[in-house]
Each structure stands twice: as structure tokens, then as C-alpha cells.
Design a protein around this motif. Sequence first.
Motif, mmCIF file in Angstrom:
data_model
loop_
_atom_site.group_PDB
_atom_site.id
_atom_site.type_symbol
_atom_site.label_atom_id
_atom_site.label_comp_id
_atom_site.label_asym_id
_atom_site.label_seq_id
_atom_site.Cartn_x
_atom_site.Cartn_y
_atom_site.Cartn_z
ATOM 1 N N VAL A 9 9.319 -0.481 -7.983
ATOM 2 C CA VAL A 9 7.999 -0.825 -7.443
ATOM 3 C C VAL A 9 8.038 -0.848 -5.920
ATOM 4 C CG1 VAL A 9 6.343 -2.730 -7.228
ATOM 5 C CG2 VAL A 9 7.239 -2.099 -9.495
ATOM 6 N N LYS A 10 9.049 -1.483 -5.365
ATOM 7 C CA LYS A 10 9.178 -1.591 -3.910
ATOM 8 C C LYS A 10 9.466 -0.226 -3.276
ATOM 9 C CE LYS A 10 11.605 -4.328 -0.400
ATOM 10 N NZ LYS A 10 12.668 -5.338 -0.162
ATOM 11 N N ARG B 23 6.308 1.968 -3.154
ATOM 12 C CA ARG B 23 5.352 1.482 -2.153
ATOM 13 C C ARG B 23 5.842 1.795 -0.738
ATOM 14 N NH1 ARG B 23 0.123 0.520 -1.346
ATOM 15 N NH2 ARG B 23 0.725 1.995 0.249
ATOM 16 N N LEU C 112 4.461 -3.559 -13.716
ATOM 17 C CA LEU C 112 3.855 -3.814 -12.407
ATOM 18 C C LEU C 112 2.563 -4.583 -12.645
ATOM 19 C CD1 LEU C 112 3.387 -1.159 -9.539
ATOM 20 C CD2 LEU C 112 2.128 -3.302 -9.721
ATOM 21 N N THR D 61 -1.660 -4.154 -10.260
ATOM 22 C CA THR D 61 -1.624 -2.778 -9.747
ATOM 23 C C THR D 61 -2.721 -2.532 -8.719
ATOM 24 O OG1 THR D 61 -0.654 -1.967 -11.807
ATOM 25 C CG2 THR D 61 -1.684 -0.342 -10.391
ATOM 26 N N TYR E 123 -1.584 -3.833 -5.555
ATOM 27 C CA TYR E 123 -0.487 -2.962 -5.107
ATOM 28 C C TYR E 123 -1.044 -1.771 -4.334
ATOM 29 C CZ TYR E 123 3.759 -0.023 -5.917
ATOM 30 O OH TYR E 123 4.888 0.767 -5.810
ATOM 31 N N THR E 124 -2.128 -1.172 -4.840
ATOM 32 C CA THR E 124 -2.722 -0.026 -4.145
ATOM 33 C C THR E 124 -3.392 -0.457 -2.847
ATOM 34 O OG1 THR E 124 -4.870 -0.193 -5.294
ATOM 35 C CG2 THR E 124 -3.139 1.120 -6.355
ATOM 36 N N ASN F 200 -2.176 -2.763 -0.921
ATOM 37 C CA ASN F 200 -1.089 -3.294 -0.094
ATOM 38 C C ASN F 200 -1.122 -4.824 0.004
ATOM 39 O OD1 ASN F 200 1.271 -2.299 1.064
ATOM 40 N ND2 ASN F 200 0.477 -2.471 3.143
ATOM 41 N N LEU G 127 0.690 -7.193 -1.317
ATOM 42 C CA LEU G 127 1.936 -7.181 -2.074
ATOM 43 C C LEU G 127 2.394 -8.572 -2.524
ATOM 44 C CD1 LEU G 127 3.819 -4.518 0.075
ATOM 45 C CD2 LEU G 127 2.349 -4.187 -1.918
ATOM 46 N N VAL H 236 2.056 -9.027 -6.335
ATOM 47 C CA VAL H 236 2.725 -8.100 -7.259
ATOM 48 C C VAL H 236 3.954 -8.744 -7.901
ATOM 49 C CG1 VAL H 236 3.958 -5.899 -7.420
ATOM 50 C CG2 VAL H 236 1.891 -6.082 -6.005
#
Length: 344
Positions: free
Chosen positions: A65-66, A69, A159, A162, A165-166, A168, A170, A173
Motif C-alpha cells: 500500500v505504501k 502510494r 486497503l 481506499t 488513499y486516493t 492522500n 493517509l 488508511v
Amino acid sequence: MAPMGIRLSPLGVAVFCLLGLGVLYHLYAGVLSSRLAAFRQQRGVDLRDLLALSVEAAVQGGKEVKRVREENVLEEQSKGKTKEGANEFLTLGDLSSHKKMFYLIKNTYPDLKVNSEEHDSSVGDTQVWSRDIPSEILEKIGGGKEVPPESVTVWIDPLDATQEYTENLLQYVTTMVCVAVDGKPVIGVIHKPFTEYTAWAFVGKGSNVSPRASYSANPHRVIVSRSHAGKVKSFVQDAFGNNTTIIPAGGAGYKVLSLVEPPPGESKSADQADVYIHVTYIKKWDICAGAALLAALGGQMTTLQGEDIDYSGTEANKGGLVASIGVDHKALLEKLPNWDPDKH
């Protein structure tokens, strides 16, 4: 005159022996087969081992995941819309994390049922768990408990949050793993990839997290979804009054962590809540790990009607949820207004 004897040639002896072995095989094959099947069923899964594996899976998924990104290769797409009209996103981070987490568990324990939010038809990861148990788990969990593999359902969320996440965002998450035995959550792992913090719990055995020293009963601070809210704000205000503090946040894992003592170095005022409420449709991989974590600490997560959630069946929880620790859960339920899932 001496009676005539029957003499068998070497070939005849061989045929006779083979016939005898065939008879014995048919007589005993069924018995041996049933005993082998019984032996396989008796091979239990050690839950302390499964806790350590769950932690490793969540951490390995979090690294993916990290990485995705940070490399900014999200390959973002929509899986469709929720009932409330919100987009459900899928990214390369979701899929890469799924592959790490799902196959690490399945390669180690092929007989376990593993339910994941994502699916990927490409070639699976070949990684197998090293069977190293972290010292923290060895120190806090004195011994494991064996259970039949057929009683186990593993839920993984590669995840959580999400959409955030998109965007940012974070801090919301997480990656999560939950182990349910006979439908009851007994192991929960919630990992935050961008701070590398992992919360875990084994119901009845121990945890590396703890409840906060105090909670507010009047007024409550209630944490709710920011992206799948439905009519949750009016629902909360009807229950606890218009002056109730309502905290919108992303990710079910993040919301559960807001109910417990924050990890060292994390602000004690950031989104701390007393109650987590959700009124719309939610999947069990979103909530199972949190349910185990709270149960291990003396808290509760139920439907809005106060029913326990079964984690052995279908993936959907349509009954909403209320989660708490350090407050009177029954009193919370009594304040909630009548709830119709089709109207929220």
C-alpha cells in the motif's frame, strides 16, 4: 497310492498373492480412508501462530500500500457506486496488498477459508510464512489454542479507506486481518502502513493495545463515516441530542482505533471518540478485526439492534453497527431511534 498334490507354478503363486492383496485392499481401503480423513480433521490450527501470521500479512500488505502510494502509480478505477451514491474505488495498492496478504495466508494454511475484499486472477504470490513469532506476542500470549481448520474464517481488508488513499488522506488508511472461529471474532489486527503501527488482539489471551483512561458519557463524541455516511448525523442527533460532537472520518479500522489508547507519539486529541456508529451497508472484512480488538478489551460491536454479528457466513452486514468501550453499551442501544436499513 499317495494322493496327488496341487502344485502352483511361480506365476500362479504370484497371481494368487495379487488376488489376496486385492481382497485385503477392498476390505480395508474404506477403513484406512476414513481413518486418514479423521486424522486430517484432527490436525488443528494453533491460534497463536495464526495471530503472528495475521500480523505479518497485515504488515506485508501495508508495505505494498505504501509503495504504490509513494510511487504514485495508483491506477485508480471505480468499482461502481454504493447505495448512497458514493464511488467505490479500486487501486493498484488494493490489488498488490491483496495478493501479498491472501497468498501468504493461503500458502501457509491451504485449508483455511479466506475472504478478501479484492480478487485477482493473476499468478499468486508464492511467499510462505516463516513461522517466526514476534517477541511481543510471545511475551503477552503465553500459549496458543488449537482449533479445527474448518471452524476458521479469515477476513482480510487489503486497503481500508481506499477513497481517502486516493485523496492522500493517509492517516485513515489501514490493512486488516481478522480470524473468526465458529463465527465469533477472536483475533484482530489493524495496521497503519504510513506510521508502521500495528494493533493486535487475541480475545481471552491478550493485546498490545488498551482502553483509554476515561470516556465521556455526556455528551458522547461519536465517530462516523465521512464517505459512506447516509443519514448517520441526523440518526446520532436523534439519539444523543443536537449538541453531540460528530467526527467524520475515513476507514472502519481508523474509527475503531479512535476508541482506544493511541500509540506513543500520536496525538491524544486527534479524532478520539467514545462511540462508533454506522447506519449503512458495510462488509465484514471492514469490521471483523475491530470487533475482535474491542472484544479483547472488554468493549462491544453489535448491530444497531444490539445483535451479535456472525462472521462465518455472507460478507454483508446490513444491520448497521454501534461500537463502544468504556461506556455502557446497553444504555447506548436504548437511546438509538428505530432504524430501517432501507431508509439509511
